[in-house]
Design a protein around this motif. Structure first.
Motif, PDB file in Angstrom:
ATOM      1  N   ASP A  79     -12.420 -33.124  16.236  1.00 44.36           N
ATOM      2  CA  ASP A  79     -13.551 -32.579  16.998  1.00 44.36           C
ATOM      3  C   ASP A  79     -13.011 -31.989  18.306  1.00 44.36           C
ATOM      4  O   ASP A  79     -12.554 -32.731  19.178  1.00 44.36           O
ATOM      5  CB  ASP A  79     -14.562 -33.688  17.303  1.00 44.36           C
ATOM      6  CG  ASP A  79     -15.860 -33.130  17.873  1.00 44.36           C
ATOM      7  OD1 ASP A  79     -15.817 -32.036  18.456  1.00 44.36           O
ATOM      8  OD2 ASP A  79     -16.900 -33.793  17.735  1.00 44.36           O
ATOM      9  N   PRO A  80     -13.056 -30.652  18.470  1.00 39.44           N
ATOM     10  CA  PRO A  80     -12.515 -30.040  19.700  1.00 39.44           C
ATOM     11  C   PRO A  80     -13.182 -30.571  20.966  1.00 39.44           C
ATOM     12  O   PRO A  80     -12.556 -30.610  22.026  1.00 39.44           O
ATOM     13  CB  PRO A  80     -12.814 -28.544  19.501  1.00 39.44           C
ATOM     14  CG  PRO A  80     -12.991 -28.368  18.036  1.00 39.44           C
ATOM     15  CD  PRO A  80     -13.594 -29.649  17.535  1.00 39.44           C
ATOM     16  N   LYS A  81     -14.452 -30.960  20.844  1.00 36.51           N
ATOM     17  CA  LYS A  81     -15.165 -31.449  22.028  1.00 36.51           C
ATOM     18  C   LYS A  81     -14.657 -32.818  22.483  1.00 36.51           C
ATOM     19  O   LYS A  81     -14.852 -33.211  23.631  1.00 36.51           O
ATOM     20  CB  LYS A  81     -16.655 -31.525  21.747  1.00 36.51           C
ATOM     21  CG  LYS A  81     -17.301 -30.164  21.507  1.00 36.51           C
ATOM     22  CD  LYS A  81     -18.789 -30.303  21.212  1.00 36.51           C
ATOM     23  CE  LYS A  81     -19.429 -28.937  20.950  1.00 36.51           C
ATOM     24  NZ  LYS A  81     -20.868 -29.062  20.620  1.00 36.51           N
ATOM     25  N   SER A 135     -26.141 -29.532  14.940  1.00 41.56           N
ATOM     26  CA  SER A 135     -25.470 -30.835  14.851  1.00 41.56           C
ATOM     27  C   SER A 135     -25.364 -31.514  16.203  1.00 41.56           C
ATOM     28  O   SER A 135     -25.503 -30.881  17.253  1.00 41.56           O
ATOM     29  CB  SER A 135     -24.068 -30.662  14.255  1.00 41.56           C
ATOM     30  OG  SER A 135     -23.232 -29.991  15.193  1.00 41.56           O
ATOM     31  N   GLU A 136     -25.114 -32.802  16.148  1.00 40.61           N
ATOM     32  CA  GLU A 136     -24.802 -33.600  17.336  1.00 40.61           C
ATOM     33  C   GLU A 136     -23.740 -34.623  16.960  1.00 40.61           C
ATOM     34  O   GLU A 136     -23.673 -35.073  15.819  1.00 40.61           O
ATOM     35  CB  GLU A 136     -26.037 -34.333  17.858  1.00 40.61           C
ATOM     36  CG  GLU A 136     -26.991 -33.472  18.633  1.00 40.61           C
ATOM     37  CD  GLU A 136     -28.139 -34.278  19.243  1.00 40.61           C
ATOM     38  OE1 GLU A 136     -28.215 -35.496  18.965  1.00 40.61           O
ATOM     39  OE2 GLU A 136     -28.950 -33.687  19.970  1.00 40.61           O
ATOM     40  N   HIS A 137     -22.906 -35.004  17.950  1.00 42.32           N
ATOM     41  CA  HIS A 137     -21.896 -36.028  17.694  1.00 42.32           C
ATOM     42  C   HIS A 137     -22.573 -37.366  17.393  1.00 42.32           C
ATOM     43  O   HIS A 137     -23.529 -37.769  18.060  1.00 42.32           O
ATOM     44  CB  HIS A 137     -20.986 -36.179  18.907  1.00 42.32           C
ATOM     45  CG  HIS A 137     -19.984 -37.285  18.770  1.00 42.32           C
ATOM     46  ND1 HIS A 137     -18.934 -37.222  17.878  1.00 42.32           N
ATOM     47  CD2 HIS A 137     -19.900 -38.508  19.386  1.00 42.32           C
ATOM     48  CE1 HIS A 137     -18.229 -38.337  17.960  1.00 42.32           C
ATOM     49  NE2 HIS A 137     -18.792 -39.131  18.859  1.00 42.32           N
ATOM     50  N   THR A 154      -1.364 -34.235  22.824  1.00 41.93           N
ATOM     51  CA  THR A 154      -2.754 -33.961  22.463  1.00 41.93           C
ATOM     52  C   THR A 154      -3.281 -35.083  21.581  1.00 41.93           C
ATOM     53  O   THR A 154      -2.681 -35.403  20.544  1.00 41.93           O
ATOM     54  CB  THR A 154      -2.876 -32.618  21.725  1.00 41.93           C
ATOM     55  OG1 THR A 154      -2.407 -31.579  22.591  1.00 41.93           O
ATOM     56  CG2 THR A 154      -4.315 -32.338  21.330  1.00 41.93           C
ATOM     57  N   VAL A 155      -4.384 -35.686  21.996  1.00 38.73           N
ATOM     58  CA  VAL A 155      -5.014 -36.781  21.255  1.00 38.73           C
ATOM     59  C   VAL A 155      -6.280 -36.252  20.594  1.00 38.73           C
ATOM     60  O   VAL A 155      -7.173 -35.713  21.261  1.00 38.73           O
ATOM     61  CB  VAL A 155      -5.359 -37.964  22.183  1.00 38.73           C
ATOM     62  CG1 VAL A 155      -6.078 -39.065  21.401  1.00 38.73           C
ATOM     63  CG2 VAL A 155      -4.099 -38.511  22.839  1.00 38.73           C
ATOM     64  N   GLU A 156      -6.334 -36.389  19.279  1.00 40.43           N
ATOM     65  CA  GLU A 156      -7.497 -35.925  18.521  1.00 40.43           C
ATOM     66  C   GLU A 156      -8.358 -37.100  18.074  1.00 40.43           C
ATOM     67  O   GLU A 156      -7.849 -38.206  17.840  1.00 40.43           O
ATOM     68  CB  GLU A 156      -7.039 -35.152  17.269  1.00 40.43           C
ATOM     69  CG  GLU A 156      -6.155 -33.953  17.546  1.00 40.43           C
ATOM     70  CD  GLU A 156      -6.938 -32.750  18.065  1.00 40.43           C
ATOM     71  OE1 GLU A 156      -8.117 -32.930  18.447  1.00 40.43           O
ATOM     72  OE2 GLU A 156      -6.370 -31.648  18.087  1.00 40.43           O
ATOM     73  N   ARG A 157      -9.650 -36.830  17.974  1.00 36.52           N
ATOM     74  CA  ARG A 157     -10.591 -37.811  17.411  1.00 36.52           C
ATOM     75  C   ARG A 157     -11.386 -37.131  16.310  1.00 36.52           C
ATOM     76  O   ARG A 157     -11.620 -35.915  16.362  1.00 36.52           O
ATOM     77  CB  ARG A 157     -11.506 -38.353  18.502  1.00 36.52           C
ATOM     78  CG  ARG A 157     -10.776 -39.248  19.487  1.00 36.52           C
ATOM     79  CD  ARG A 157     -11.670 -39.604  20.655  1.00 36.52           C
ATOM     80  NE  ARG A 157     -12.880 -40.280  20.235  1.00 36.52           N
ATOM     81  CZ  ARG A 157     -13.942 -40.475  21.026  1.00 36.52           C
ATOM     82  NH1 ARG A 157     -13.926 -40.024  22.275  1.00 36.52           N
ATOM     83  NH2 ARG A 157     -15.008 -41.105  20.572  1.00 36.52           N
ATOM     84  N   PRO A 158     -11.778 -37.887  15.295  1.00 38.61           N
ATOM     85  CA  PRO A 158     -12.419 -37.263  14.128  1.00 38.61           C
ATOM     86  C   PRO A 158     -13.781 -36.668  14.465  1.00 38.61           C
ATOM     87  O   PRO A 158     -14.494 -37.144  15.347  1.00 38.61           O
ATOM     88  CB  PRO A 158     -12.551 -38.428  13.141  1.00 38.61           C
ATOM     89  CG  PRO A 158     -12.557 -39.657  13.988  1.00 38.61           C
ATOM     90  CD  PRO A 158     -11.651 -39.340  15.142  1.00 38.61           C
ATOM     91  N   ALA A 193      -8.335 -42.515  16.459  1.00 36.91           N
ATOM     92  CA  ALA A 193      -7.693 -41.358  17.095  1.00 36.91           C
ATOM     93  C   ALA A 193      -6.282 -41.160  16.547  1.00 36.91           C
ATOM     94  O   ALA A 193      -5.681 -42.080  15.984  1.00 36.91           O
ATOM     95  CB  ALA A 193      -7.639 -41.557  18.605  1.00 36.91           C
ATOM     96  N   TRP A 194      -5.778 -39.952  16.683  1.00 35.29           N
ATOM     97  CA  TRP A 194      -4.401 -39.677  16.275  1.00 35.29           C
ATOM     98  C   TRP A 194      -3.799 -38.609  17.206  1.00 35.29           C
ATOM     99  O   TRP A 194      -4.511 -37.938  17.944  1.00 35.29           O
ATOM    100  CB  TRP A 194      -4.321 -39.236  14.821  1.00 35.29           C
ATOM    101  CG  TRP A 194      -4.859 -37.866  14.530  1.00 35.29           C
ATOM    102  CD1 TRP A 194      -4.188 -36.701  14.496  1.00 35.29           C
ATOM    103  CD2 TRP A 194      -6.228 -37.520  14.208  1.00 35.29           C
ATOM    104  NE1 TRP A 194      -5.016 -35.643  14.194  1.00 35.29           N
ATOM    105  CE2 TRP A 194      -6.273 -36.120  14.000  1.00 35.29           C
ATOM    106  CE3 TRP A 194      -7.402 -38.271  14.078  1.00 35.29           C
ATOM    107  CZ2 TRP A 194      -7.453 -35.459  13.682  1.00 35.29           C
ATOM    108  CZ3 TRP A 194      -8.573 -37.608  13.746  1.00 35.29           C
ATOM    109  CH2 TRP A 194      -8.598 -36.223  13.559  1.00 35.29           C
TER     110      TRP A 194
END
Length: 671
Positions: A589-591, A570-572, A474-478, A619-620
Motif C-alpha cells: 500500500d503506497p499510502k 475504497s478505504e484502508h 523502504t518498509v512496505e505494508r500490505p 511488514a516487509w
C-alpha cells in the motif's frame, strides 16, 4: 616600519575629499586604486628614463615591445619589476598641467603594461577619473597622494611593508562597508585560526631547506587568506618558496587582490579572474600543497549550471564526479573542486569554511548526501570545527571549518574529529556589521589544543567514518481495503484525472466545446448512477472488481479506469483481505509506505526485527530501494539535556506576576 599606521591614517583621511560625491561604502572604489597607482608610480621611478628610451627607440621597429620594456623596468638592484609604464607622465608632472590632468592621466594609464592595465580596468578607474574631474576633485586627489606623508617609494617602504599598508586599508574599508564587503573579506581572527589548522599537521615537513609550496584559494577575495598562509610558512622556514594562486569572480575585488600581489612582489599572474571558478577554472592543470577558502554560501550556482552539469557527466574525469548539490547552494561544489586540486602522490591539505547546510542537507541518494559519502568513504575529512555565531560582517549564523587531506596521520585514519568551539569567543566592544564576537588568541590556542590532542572531552568527539552513514530502507505494508458505494466515496471520483477529463473539451469552437462538455458531464452522472446500484460492504478486491465490471460493462471503460474507480471507492481496513496481483503476490500500500534510517554499523535484518516487526508483523523491506546516505548532524553530538523548570518554580513566577498586575490595577483605580 614605524610609520605605516601614519601613512594608512593619512590615506584614510584623503577619503574625506569624496564625501559629497561618493557614499562612504564607495570610498574604496577610488582610494584603493589610487593607492596602487601611487605605489606603482614610485616603484617605476628608478628605471623610468630607461623604459622611455627603449620605447622611443623601438616603437616604430618592433610590434611587441613587452619583452624589451619588461627587461628595462628594474629596481635599483637590477631585479625586474614585472610591469612597466612608457608614458612621460608621473604624479609630479601631472600636477604641473592641471588644465589637462584628466587627459594626461588617462594617457598615463594607457601606457602601463597589460598586467597593470588589467588591474585598473577591473577597478573601473577611468570611470572614476571622469567623475572626479567633473566634481573638480581629480587635481586635489592627485595632489594629496603626492604629499610627503604618502611617500610610497621603495627606498622608504619595502614590498612587505607596502603590503601591510594595503591590507590595512582593505580591512578598514571592508569593516566600514560591513555586509557588502563581508562577501569578500574574512575577519582576521577566523583567518588566523584556519591558517594554523591548515599547517599544524605539517610543522616538521616544512623545516627542510629550499622547498617549494603552492597555496591556492578558489574564491580568494582580496587575498588575505593567501597572504596569511605565506607569512605563517615563512615564519617556520624562510627558505621555502611559497607560490600563491587564486581566482576571484568579482571584478573590483579581483583587481584589489591582483594589485596587492603585484605590490608585494608576488607572481600576480597567478591571480585569475574575474570569473567563476566553478564554470571557468583558470588553473585547470595545477595541483596544490595547501588550499584555504571561504567560498560563498547560500548562493545559487545558476550562472554556472550549464558548464558544471556538462563537467559532471565526465564523472571523476572532471571535478564534480561525486554529484551535484541543489541549485541554491554551491558550497559542496567548491569542496569537490578543491579536492580535485590535491596532489596525486604527495600530501595536500585543505581548510574551508562553510555554513551548516553542507553538513546535513539532502536525503540519502541526493547530490549533497552522495558528495558527503564520497568525501568520507575516501577518508578525506579529518576535522570539523563548529565556530561561534556572529563572527562575520555579513551574517550572524554559525559556521564550520572543514579540514580535509589525502594523507591522514596514522592515528586519524578512518576517524573524524568534531570540535564544538561555539563558546570560544569574546564579545567585541563595538559591533562591525553583524560581527559581534571574535576569537581571542586564547580561544584560538584552546581550539588548536583540542585539535592537536585528538582526545575526547565535552567539546571534542571522535567518530569512525561510517558512524555518519546510514541505509535508508523502504518498509512496505500490505494493501488491505474495504469497498462500498456511498455518496462520500463517489465524490472521490472527481479527484480522478481520467474521470474529471470526461467533462473537459479542447475544442476551439465554443459551441462545440459546450456540447462536448455537457456530453461528458452526462457520462459522469451515468457512471455514478450505475455504481449506486451496487449494494453491500466488500473486503475482497476481486469480489468487488467483478461487481464493478459487471455494473459498468456497457460503458467501454479501460481496465486502468476501472482500477481507479475501485481505489476511489475504497478505504484502508486492517480486517480486510490482502490485495494481490495476478500471481498472488501481496501488493504494498503506497499510502502506508515508510522508510527507516539504519546506521551502517547495524545489522539491517536485526534492526528490522527489533524496531519494526513488533509493531507491524506483516511488514516487509523492499531492499531493491535501499539508499546509502551520509550526514553530519553536528549539534546532535553535542546536545546537552536541560531539564524543564519545576512546577513549583513556574507556579511561584505566576503568582509573583499576578501580584504585580493586581498592584498595577489597584494603582490605576486609586488614580
Amino acid at each position: 616600519m614605524e610609520n605605516h599606521q601614519d601613512i594608512v591614517s593619512f590615506i584614510w583621511d584623503i577619503a574625506d575629499l569624496l564625501r559629497d560625491t561618493y557614499k562612504r561604502n564607495e570610498y574604496q572604489k577610488v582610494i584603493l586604486p589610487f593607492t596602487v597607482l601611487k605605489r606603482f608610480d614610485c616603484v617605476l621611478e628608478h628605471s623610468k628614463d630607461d623604459v622611455l628610451r627603449k620605447y622611443n627607440e623601438y616603437k616604430d621597429k618592433i610590434e611587441n615591445l613587452d619583452p624589451i620594456l619588461e627587461a628595462a623596468a628594474v629596481d635599483k638592484d637590477g631585479r625586474k619589476l614585472g610591469f612597466y609604464n612608457y608614458s612621460k607622465y608621473d604624479f609630479k608632472s601631472l600636477l604641473e598641467d592641471p588644465d589637462h590632468i584628466e587627459e594626461n592621466l588617462m594617457h598615463y594609464l594607457d601606457c602601463f603594461s597589460p598586467n597593470v592595465k588589467d588591474i585598473f580596468e577591473n577597478f573601473y578607474i577611468k570611470t572614476h577619473i571622469e567623475k572626479l574631474s567633473k566634481a573638480n576633485l581629480l587635481y586635489l586627489l592627485i595632489k594629496k597622494f603626492s604629499e610627503s606623508k604618502v611617500d610610497l617609494h621603495p627606498d622608504k617602504i619595502s614590498n612587505h611593508d607596502m603590503g601591510i599598508i594595503f591590507e590595512e586599508l582593505i580591512r578598514r574599508f571592508s569593516e566600514q562597508s560591513n555586509e557588502e564587503a563581508g562577501q569578500h573579506f574574512t575577519p582576521r581572527d577566523v583567518v588566523k585560526l584556519m591558517t594554523h589548522l591548515l599547517f599544524l599537521e605539517n610543522g616538521e615537513n616544512l623545516k627542510e631547506k629550499n622547498l617549494i609550496k603552492k597555496i591556492y584559494d578558489p574564491a580568494c577575495g582580496t587575498g588575505g587568506m593567501l597572504t596569511s598562509c605565506k607569512n605563517f610558512v615563512r615564519e617556520i622556514n624562510d627558505t621555502i618558496d611559497v607560490v600563491l594562486y587564486g581566482q576571484e569572480i568579482n571584478e573590483e575585488i579581483y583587481a584589489i587582490c591582483k594589485a596587492d600581489m603585484l605590490i608585494k612582489g608576488e607572481r600576480a599572474e597567478n591571480i585569475k579572474g574575474p570569473s567563476s571558478t566553478l564554470s571557468d577554472d583558470q588553473l585547470k592543470d595545477e595541483k596544490f600543497d595547501f588550499m584555504i577558502s571561504n567560498p560563498p554560501y547560500g548562493r545559487k550556482w545558476e550562472q554556472d549550471k550549464e558548464v558544471v552539469e556538462k563537467e559532471a557527466e565526465l564523472g571523476f574525469d572532471g571535478r564534480f564526479g561525486a554529484g551535484l548539490p541543489g541549485i541554491k547552494d554551491g558550497q559542496l561544489l567548491f569542496i569537490q573542486h578543491m579536492l580535485s586540486k590535491m596532489k596525486d602522490d604527495e600530501k595536500s591539505r585543505i581548510a574551508v569554511i562553510t555554513n551548516g547546510s553542507p553538513l546535513f542537507t539532502g536525503d540519502a541518494g541526493s547530490g549533497e548526501s552522495n558528495i558527503r559519502r564520497w568525501i568520507i568513504e575516501n577518508d578525506y575529512l579529518e576535522t570539523i570545527i563548529g565556530l561561534p555565531d556572529q563572527l562575520f560582517y555579513n551574517t550572524s549564523i554559525r559556521t564550520y571549518i572543514w579540514i580535509l587531506t589525502n594523507q591522514k596521520s596514522p592515528d586519524r585514519i578512518g576517524k573524524i574529529q568534531l570540535i564544538d568551539a561555539s563558546s570560544k569567543y569574546v564579545k567585541m566592544r563595538k559591533s562591525l556589521g553583524k560581527k559581534r564576537h571574535q576569537l581571542s588568541d586564547r580561544d584560538i590556542d584552546d581550539i588548536l589544543t583540542f585539535y592537536r590532542n585528538f582526545s575526547e572531552n565535552d567539546m571534542v568527539k571522535i567518530f569512525d567514518n561510517d558512524d555518519f552513514g546510514y541505509v535508508k530502507v523502504t518498509v512496505e505494508r500490505p494493501m488491505q481495503l474495504n469497498f462500498e458505494v456511498t455518496e462520500e466515496r463517489l465524490q472521490n471520483l472527481y479527484s480522478m484525472n481520467a474521470f474529471r477529463k470526461l467533462a473537459e473539451s479542447k475544442n476551439k469552437n465554443i459551441e462545440k466545446r459546450m456540447i462536448e462538455e455537457e456530453k461528458g458531464k452526462k457520462l459522469q452522472l451515468d457512471i455514478i448512477r450505475a455504481l449506486q446500484k451496487i449494494n453491500g460492504h466488500y473486503k475482497n478486491w476481486k469480489d468487488f472488481e467483478k461487481e464493478v465490471k459487471r455494473t459498468l460493462k456497457n460503458f467501454e471503460l479501460s481496465n486502468a479506469f476501472i482500477r481507479n474507480i475501485i481505489h476511489a471507492l475504497s478505504e484502508h481496513d486492517e480486517t480486510a483481505d490482502y490485495v494481490t496481483d495476478t500471481r498472488g503476490n501481496i501488493k504494498p500500500d503506497p499510502k502506508l509506505r515508510d522508510t527507516e534510517r539504519i546506521p551502517l554499523k547495524e545489522d539491517i535484518d536485526e534492526y528490522f526485527k527489533r524496531e519494526v516487526l513488533p509493531y507491524y508483523p506483516d511488514a516487509w523491506m523492499d531492499r531493491k530501494k535501499d539508499k546509502i546516505g551520509y550526514e553530519i548532524n553536528f549539534n546532535q553530538y553535542f546536545y546537552k539535556y536541560k531539564p524543564p523548570r519545576s512546577l513549583e518554580d513556574i507556579n511561584s513566577d505566576i503568582q509573583k506576576l499576578t501580584s504585580e498586575i493586581l498592584e498595577l490595577i489597584k494603582d490605576d483605580l486609586d488614580d
